[in-house]
Design a protein around this motif. Sequence first.
Motif, PDB file in Angstrom:
ATOM      1  N   PRO A  24      43.568  46.933  20.257  1.00  0.00           N
ATOM      2  CA  PRO A  24      42.233  46.768  20.862  1.00  0.00           C
ATOM      3  C   PRO A  24      42.085  45.463  21.629  1.00  0.00           C
ATOM      4  O   PRO A  24      41.404  45.410  22.649  1.00  0.00           O
ATOM      5  N   LEU A  25      42.728  44.399  21.139  1.00  0.00           N
ATOM      6  CA  LEU A  25      42.627  43.118  21.832  1.00  0.00           C
ATOM      7  C   LEU A  25      43.241  43.191  23.225  1.00  0.00           C
ATOM      8  O   LEU A  25      42.725  42.587  24.177  1.00  0.00           O
ATOM      9  N   VAL A  26      44.320  43.940  23.351  1.00  0.00           N
ATOM     10  CA  VAL A  26      44.946  44.115  24.674  1.00  0.00           C
ATOM     11  C   VAL A  26      44.046  44.945  25.567  1.00  0.00           C
ATOM     12  O   VAL A  26      43.943  44.692  26.783  1.00  0.00           O
ATOM     13  N   TRP A  27      43.389  45.958  25.000  1.00  0.00           N
ATOM     14  CA  TRP A  27      42.440  46.750  25.795  1.00  0.00           C
ATOM     15  C   TRP A  27      41.317  45.868  26.325  1.00  0.00           C
ATOM     16  O   TRP A  27      40.884  46.014  27.485  1.00  0.00           O
ATOM     17  N   LEU A  28      40.833  44.948  25.501  1.00  0.00           N
ATOM     18  CA  LEU A  28      39.787  44.032  25.959  1.00  0.00           C
ATOM     19  C   LEU A  28      40.293  43.148  27.088  1.00  0.00           C
ATOM     20  O   LEU A  28      39.571  42.889  28.069  1.00  0.00           O
ATOM     21  N   LEU A 270      43.061  33.521  29.177  1.00  0.00           N
ATOM     22  CA  LEU A 270      43.335  34.091  27.856  1.00  0.00           C
ATOM     23  C   LEU A 270      43.707  35.561  27.970  1.00  0.00           C
ATOM     24  O   LEU A 270      44.649  36.034  27.306  1.00  0.00           O
ATOM     25  N   ALA A 271      42.999  36.308  28.822  1.00  0.00           N
ATOM     26  CA  ALA A 271      43.292  37.734  28.992  1.00  0.00           C
ATOM     27  C   ALA A 271      44.686  37.944  29.567  1.00  0.00           C
ATOM     28  O   ALA A 271      45.437  38.820  29.110  1.00  0.00           O
ATOM     29  N   VAL A 272      45.062  37.155  30.565  1.00  0.00           N
ATOM     30  CA  VAL A 272      46.396  37.288  31.150  1.00  0.00           C
ATOM     31  C   VAL A 272      47.468  36.924  30.135  1.00  0.00           C
ATOM     32  O   VAL A 272      48.519  37.575  30.058  1.00  0.00           O
ATOM     33  N   SER A 273      47.228  35.904  29.336  1.00  0.00           N
ATOM     34  CA  SER A 273      48.203  35.497  28.316  1.00  0.00           C
ATOM     35  C   SER A 273      48.377  36.580  27.259  1.00  0.00           C
ATOM     36  O   SER A 273      49.505  36.875  26.830  1.00  0.00           O
ATOM     37  N   ILE A 274      47.272  37.176  26.818  1.00  0.00           N
ATOM     38  CA  ILE A 274      47.361  38.261  25.829  1.00  0.00           C
ATOM     39  C   ILE A 274      48.131  39.443  26.396  1.00  0.00           C
ATOM     40  O   ILE A 274      49.010  40.011  25.735  1.00  0.00           O
ATOM     41  N   LEU A 275      47.839  39.808  27.634  1.00  0.00           N
ATOM     42  CA  LEU A 275      48.544  40.915  28.264  1.00  0.00           C
ATOM     43  C   LEU A 275      50.021  40.592  28.447  1.00  0.00           C
ATOM     44  O   LEU A 275      50.887  41.451  28.235  1.00  0.00           O
ATOM     45  N   GLY A 276      50.330  39.361  28.827  1.00  0.00           N
ATOM     46  CA  GLY A 276      51.727  38.970  28.987  1.00  0.00           C
ATOM     47  C   GLY A 276      52.499  39.008  27.686  1.00  0.00           C
ATOM     48  O   GLY A 276      53.653  39.459  27.645  1.00  0.00           O
ATOM     49  N   ASP A 277      51.886  38.545  26.596  1.00  0.00           N
ATOM     50  CA  ASP A 277      52.552  38.587  25.287  1.00  0.00           C
ATOM     51  C   ASP A 277      52.815  40.022  24.856  1.00  0.00           C
ATOM     52  O   ASP A 277      53.884  40.331  24.310  1.00  0.00           O
ATOM     53  N   TRP A 278      51.844  40.897  25.105  1.00  0.00           N
ATOM     54  CA  TRP A 278      52.033  42.298  24.718  1.00  0.00           C
ATOM     55  C   TRP A 278      53.124  42.955  25.560  1.00  0.00           C
ATOM     56  O   TRP A 278      53.962  43.695  25.033  1.00  0.00           O
TER      57      TRP A 278
END
Length: 288
Positions: A24-28, A270-278
């Motif tokens: 869900p965090l990646v969806w956000l 923060l959103a780009v970093s979360i997406l990159g980690d995933w």
Amino acid sequence: MTDQTLAAAPPRSGLTRAPGGIPPLVWLAIAWLVGMIAVALLADLISPYSYTAPNLRNRLVAPGHSLHWLGTDELGRDVLSRLIVSIRISLLIAFGASIMSAVIGTTLGFLAAYFRGFVEQVVLMLADFQASMPFLIMALAVLAFFGSSLPLLIGLMGLFGWERYARIARGLAISASAQGYASAVTQLGAAPTRVYLKHILPNIASTLIVSMTLVFPEVILLESGLSFLGLGVQPPMTSLGNMVGYGREYITRAPWIMLAPATTIVLTTLAVSILGDWLRDRLDPTLR
């Protein structure tokens, strides 16, 4: 440990996965980035006011006003309108610079992997030089000497982080060249350009994309820092860093002028970093 215990073990990320295997965090994060891109593309249509139109009668109006949802700045300009346009300019710089950096670094990495020897040593020396130099200081010197303009700013930001792509592309290209498929295509008479662009590049594209998601937020922060110091985007044009820079003088009387763009910068990076980690976890087989 039994099979039942293994089956009941939680995923490594510790996040409850939604349908399709995406947390869900990646969806956000994806939703936020899609929203930012939509705002950037539709900025002219959704801006309630002109971002340069002053109205001294409405100076420093607090957020929540029926006509100015995010308030106004020291000249009575609508903060929401300026924020919308700033998102477009900052994303334009970040996307343009990230793509330029990826193209430059990947090209130099491929050249180093193909020619080896002297060319490889020169590319690696330039990469080490780039990595050891404080890029912010170099950017400040260039912009102070040549002046600031949007094309120059994008071109300058495009030189940030290329050494990462060069090292990755070189290492992966050398590894791919030693594998069977690249050698087979070469023996069939394919030109080196075709081998690298049609066969090697698609196989390393996932790693390069992950690297781009890691460089992208750094470019946003770098542009924000330059604009904050007054050497980035120049008036009447505006960017997120530009808004933060002007808002710092009113942090005690009108904090919303600075908080709106600052919050946008934090959430976007923060959103780009979360997406990159995933993406790294999904595309890198060594982390599965």
